[in-house]
Scaffold this motif. Sequence first.
Motif, short mmCIF file in Angstrom:
data_model
loop_
_atom_site.label_atom_id
_atom_site.label_comp_id
_atom_site.label_asym_id
_atom_site.label_seq_id
_atom_site.Cartn_x
_atom_site.Cartn_y
_atom_site.Cartn_z
N VAL A 62 32.63 64.53 65.53
CA VAL A 62 31.17 64.56 65.45
C VAL A 62 30.80 65.20 64.11
O VAL A 62 31.53 66.07 63.62
N PRO A 63 29.68 64.79 63.52
CA PRO A 63 29.29 65.41 62.25
C PRO A 63 29.10 66.92 62.44
O PRO A 63 28.43 67.35 63.38
N THR A 64 29.72 67.70 61.57
CA THR A 64 29.66 69.15 61.69
C THR A 64 28.21 69.64 61.61
O THR A 64 27.87 70.66 62.21
N THR A 65 27.35 68.88 60.96
CA THR A 65 25.93 69.27 60.84
C THR A 65 25.23 69.27 62.20
O THR A 65 24.22 69.94 62.37
N THR A 66 25.74 68.51 63.18
CA THR A 66 25.10 68.45 64.49
C THR A 66 25.83 69.31 65.52
O THR A 66 25.40 69.40 66.67
N PHE A 67 26.92 69.96 65.11
CA PHE A 67 27.75 70.73 66.04
C PHE A 67 27.38 72.21 65.99
O PHE A 67 27.26 72.78 64.91
N ARG A 68 27.17 72.81 67.17
CA ARG A 68 26.79 74.23 67.23
C ARG A 68 27.56 74.94 68.34
O ARG A 68 27.64 74.41 69.46
N VAL A 69 28.09 76.12 68.03
CA VAL A 69 28.62 77.01 69.09
C VAL A 69 27.42 77.76 69.64
O VAL A 69 26.71 78.43 68.89
N THR A 70 27.15 77.64 70.95
CA THR A 70 25.93 78.18 71.53
C THR A 70 26.14 79.50 72.26
O THR A 70 25.19 80.20 72.55
N ALA A 71 27.39 79.83 72.59
CA ALA A 71 27.68 81.14 73.19
C ALA A 71 29.13 81.48 72.90
O ALA A 71 29.98 80.58 72.79
N GLY A 72 29.41 82.77 72.74
CA GLY A 72 30.79 83.23 72.61
C GLY A 72 31.41 83.00 71.24
O GLY A 72 32.63 82.96 71.13
N ALA A 73 30.58 82.87 70.21
CA ALA A 73 31.15 82.62 68.88
C ALA A 73 32.16 83.70 68.48
O ALA A 73 33.16 83.42 67.81
N ASP A 74 31.91 84.96 68.92
CA ASP A 74 32.84 86.05 68.60
C ASP A 74 34.12 85.98 69.44
O ASP A 74 35.07 86.71 69.18
N GLN A 75 34.11 85.15 70.47
CA GLN A 75 35.31 84.99 71.31
C GLN A 75 36.07 83.72 70.96
O GLN A 75 36.80 83.18 71.78
N THR A 76 35.89 83.23 69.75
CA THR A 76 36.70 82.11 69.29
C THR A 76 37.68 82.61 68.23
O THR A 76 37.38 83.52 67.46
N LYS A 77 38.86 82.01 68.25
CA LYS A 77 39.84 82.33 67.23
C LYS A 77 40.37 81.02 66.66
O LYS A 77 40.74 80.11 67.42
N GLY A 78 40.37 80.94 65.33
CA GLY A 78 40.85 79.73 64.67
C GLY A 78 42.27 79.94 64.15
O GLY A 78 42.61 81.00 63.62
N PHE A 79 43.09 78.92 64.33
CA PHE A 79 44.47 78.95 63.81
C PHE A 79 44.62 77.86 62.77
O PHE A 79 44.43 76.67 63.07
N LEU A 80 44.97 78.27 61.56
CA LEU A 80 45.21 77.29 60.49
C LEU A 80 46.50 76.54 60.78
O LEU A 80 47.50 77.14 61.18
N TYR A 81 46.45 75.23 60.57
CA TYR A 81 47.63 74.41 60.82
C TYR A 81 47.70 73.32 59.75
O TYR A 81 46.66 72.81 59.32
N VAL A 82 48.92 73.01 59.32
CA VAL A 82 49.10 71.89 58.40
C VAL A 82 49.69 70.74 59.22
O VAL A 82 50.79 70.84 59.76
N ALA A 83 48.92 69.65 59.33
CA ALA A 83 49.31 68.51 60.17
C ALA A 83 50.46 67.76 59.51
O ALA A 83 50.80 67.97 58.35
N ASP A 84 51.03 66.85 60.29
CA ASP A 84 52.09 65.97 59.83
C ASP A 84 51.70 65.24 58.54
O ASP A 84 52.54 64.96 57.69
N GLY B 182 50.20 66.46 56.15
CA GLY B 182 50.15 67.40 55.03
C GLY B 182 48.78 68.02 54.81
O GLY B 182 48.59 68.87 53.95
N LYS B 183 47.79 67.59 55.63
CA LYS B 183 46.42 68.09 55.48
C LYS B 183 46.19 69.28 56.41
O LYS B 183 46.67 69.32 57.53
N ARG B 184 45.36 70.22 55.90
CA ARG B 184 45.07 71.43 56.67
C ARG B 184 43.94 71.19 57.65
O ARG B 184 43.05 70.38 57.42
N LEU B 185 43.95 71.96 58.73
CA LEU B 185 42.87 71.96 59.71
C LEU B 185 42.90 73.29 60.45
O LEU B 185 43.86 74.05 60.32
N THR B 186 41.84 73.58 61.20
CA THR B 186 41.79 74.81 61.99
C THR B 186 41.56 74.44 63.45
O THR B 186 40.59 73.75 63.77
N ARG B 187 42.44 74.90 64.32
CA ARG B 187 42.28 74.69 65.75
C ARG B 187 41.64 75.95 66.34
O ARG B 187 42.16 77.06 66.16
N ASN B 188 40.55 75.77 67.06
CA ASN B 188 39.78 76.91 67.59
C ASN B 188 39.97 77.03 69.10
O ASN B 188 39.86 76.03 69.82
#
Length: 139
Positions: A47-69, A71-77
């Motif tokens: 979904v376009p990141t511009t339309t995506f919102r965390v509405t509760a618990g933003a401080d209870q999310t943790k992102g893990f950086l990962y390099v996919a097969d 070779g590109k980086r992403l963050t899993r939350n």
Amino acid sequence: MATHRKGRCACGTVTFEFDFDPTFVAICHCLDCKKASGGEAATWFGVPTTTFRVTAGADQTKGFLYVADSGKRLTRNFCTECGARLFTSDLEGFPELTFIQIGSLDDPSGIRPVLEMFVKRRLDWQKPLDLPQFSDMPH
Ligand SMILES: [Zn+2]
Ligand SMILES: [Zn+2]
């Protein structure tokens, strides 16, 4: 008008929402999706990141950086309270999108996969759906 959708983690601490009707909904059998989900495949869409919102618990999310097969980086939350996967962000390959798995949604009705990809890794007991099949990435 785009459908208003809500999602949450397993314990409900973290909730999110977006206004978007996904068209590219994939069932992906790639090794990254298997390892990250612990399942045979993952069903996801962007979904376009511009339309995506965390509405509760933003401080209870943790992102893990990962390099996919690829070779590109992403963050899993994840939710820090229950460990559930929430969404995937900061994708080097798709900088304008946030990726969500269908099981995170409160009501996934109307969102249906349109293809299966990386079917070369599909386990032999899993039957193909009546959808376009791609050995690797669709192109
Ligand atoms: Zn949770
Ligand atoms: Zn995958």
